[in-house]
Design an enzyme around this catalytic site. Sequence first.
Site, mmCIF file in Angstrom:
data_model
loop_
_atom_site.group_PDB
_atom_site.id
_atom_site.type_symbol
_atom_site.label_atom_id
_atom_site.label_comp_id
_atom_site.label_asym_id
_atom_site.label_seq_id
_atom_site.Cartn_x
_atom_site.Cartn_y
_atom_site.Cartn_z
ATOM 1 N NE ARG A 139 41.281 38.184 22.888
ATOM 2 C CZ ARG A 139 42.794 38.820 24.009
ATOM 3 N NH1 ARG A 139 43.209 38.416 24.497
ATOM 4 N NH2 ARG A 139 42.247 40.506 23.102
ATOM 5 N NE ARG A 150 42.052 44.407 21.276
ATOM 6 C CZ ARG A 150 42.798 43.153 20.955
ATOM 7 N NH1 ARG A 150 42.814 42.187 20.301
ATOM 8 N NH2 ARG A 150 43.590 42.514 21.994
HETATM 9 P P1 AMP Z 1 42.385 42.691 26.871
HETATM 10 O O1 AMP Z 1 42.665 41.222 26.991
HETATM 11 O O2 AMP Z 1 43.007 43.429 27.399
HETATM 12 O O3 AMP Z 1 43.304 43.069 25.511
HETATM 13 O O4 AMP Z 1 41.178 42.856 26.132
HETATM 14 C C1 AMP Z 1 40.131 42.546 25.554
HETATM 15 C C2 AMP Z 1 38.635 43.719 25.496
HETATM 16 O O5 AMP Z 1 38.247 44.162 27.317
HETATM 17 C C3 AMP Z 1 39.113 45.204 26.061
HETATM 18 O O6 AMP Z 1 39.054 45.013 23.697
HETATM 19 C C4 AMP Z 1 38.243 45.948 26.376
HETATM 20 O O7 AMP Z 1 37.189 46.178 25.391
HETATM 21 C C5 AMP Z 1 37.986 44.952 27.488
HETATM 22 N N1 AMP Z 1 38.786 45.465 28.587
HETATM 23 C C6 AMP Z 1 39.919 45.104 28.533
HETATM 24 N N2 AMP Z 1 40.385 46.034 30.062
HETATM 25 C C7 AMP Z 1 39.626 46.776 29.874
HETATM 26 C C8 AMP Z 1 39.570 48.237 30.553
HETATM 27 N N3 AMP Z 1 40.425 48.274 31.769
HETATM 28 N N4 AMP Z 1 38.369 48.959 30.474
HETATM 29 C C9 AMP Z 1 37.927 48.892 29.585
HETATM 30 N N5 AMP Z 1 37.676 48.231 28.409
HETATM 31 C C10 AMP Z 1 38.386 46.565 28.804
#
Ligand code: AMP
Length: 285
Positions: A139, A150
């Site tokens: 990723r 993050r």
């Molecule tokens: P994750 O796979 O959950 O770590 O999400 C990857 C990226 O997707 C995050 O760093 C955000 O940019 C975006 N993202 C995922 N879920 C959300 C959410 N609930 N609200 C805002 N951005 C999100």
Amino acid sequence: MRIILLGPPGSGKGTQAQLLVQRYDIVQLSTGEMLRAAVAAGTPVGLKAKEIMASGGLVPDDVVVGIISDRIDQPDARNGFILDGFPRTVPQAEALDDLLKHKHLKLDAVIELRVNESALLNRVETRVAQMRERGEEVRVDDTPEVLSKRLASYRSQTEPLIHYYSERRKLSTIDGMMAIDEVTRAIHRQLLALGAVEPKTHARSAAKAAPAKTGAKKTKAAKTAKKAAKSTKKAARKATKQAVKGAKKPAKRAAKKVVKKTVKKAVKKGAKKTAKKVTKKRAKR
Ligand code: AMP
């Protein structure tokens, strides 16, 4: 069953969600996964999210709330779901409360995976190295620099949710630094304690084995177990109906046979195990 998994990036939410999905026959709703799919497909949402995601920022609340609301309405989410990566902000949590209320659905629990932040960087580095070794695509936001961003956004925007759900008596905190299967077991115990899941096979076998093999009276526990077994069977029947819906007659018959056989086998195995335990206990006495 409807639950939220809360935790910083790298805390194991995705891994646990996948294990829970298999165990409880529910679906994992990961906004991160959905957004990555939208980016890959080049949809309007994907175009909006691409840059934000690559830099480790948060996609606007209305975008993710819209995605989740639509996804919850899908037939496969009827049996329950695990929200992974959503909500990430207090306004998202409030919007979720509203939309669940509107859909007449209840949230069973919010499980927080608490981890040691300094270990997260190591975890991400190991995960990236393993993925590279397997020749998998890594990723774009799985780099130490983006992870720091993050984590910062988790601390400032998502951590307030711990207070939000704790105030509403929904929060359970679990040590996310334990081994993967230990974390899964701890989550299961917590869900049992909350009454969000029923003691399935084990309870059913206890109810079946106790009167036949030991001559014991029907205890209250056995009665409860029998009731749990009944509802499990009902759910299995319902799931079978769903699974074979639309299939041709011979395929329907075959699918039903397989499910029936598997359930029978599981009950038999569980009953045998319990009977063995009881015999052992008696021999000891
Ligand atoms: P994750 O796979 O959950 O770590 O999400 C990857 C990226 O997707 C995050 O760093 C955000 O940019 C975006 N993202 C995922 N879920 C959300 C959410 N609930 N609200 C805002 N951005 C999100």
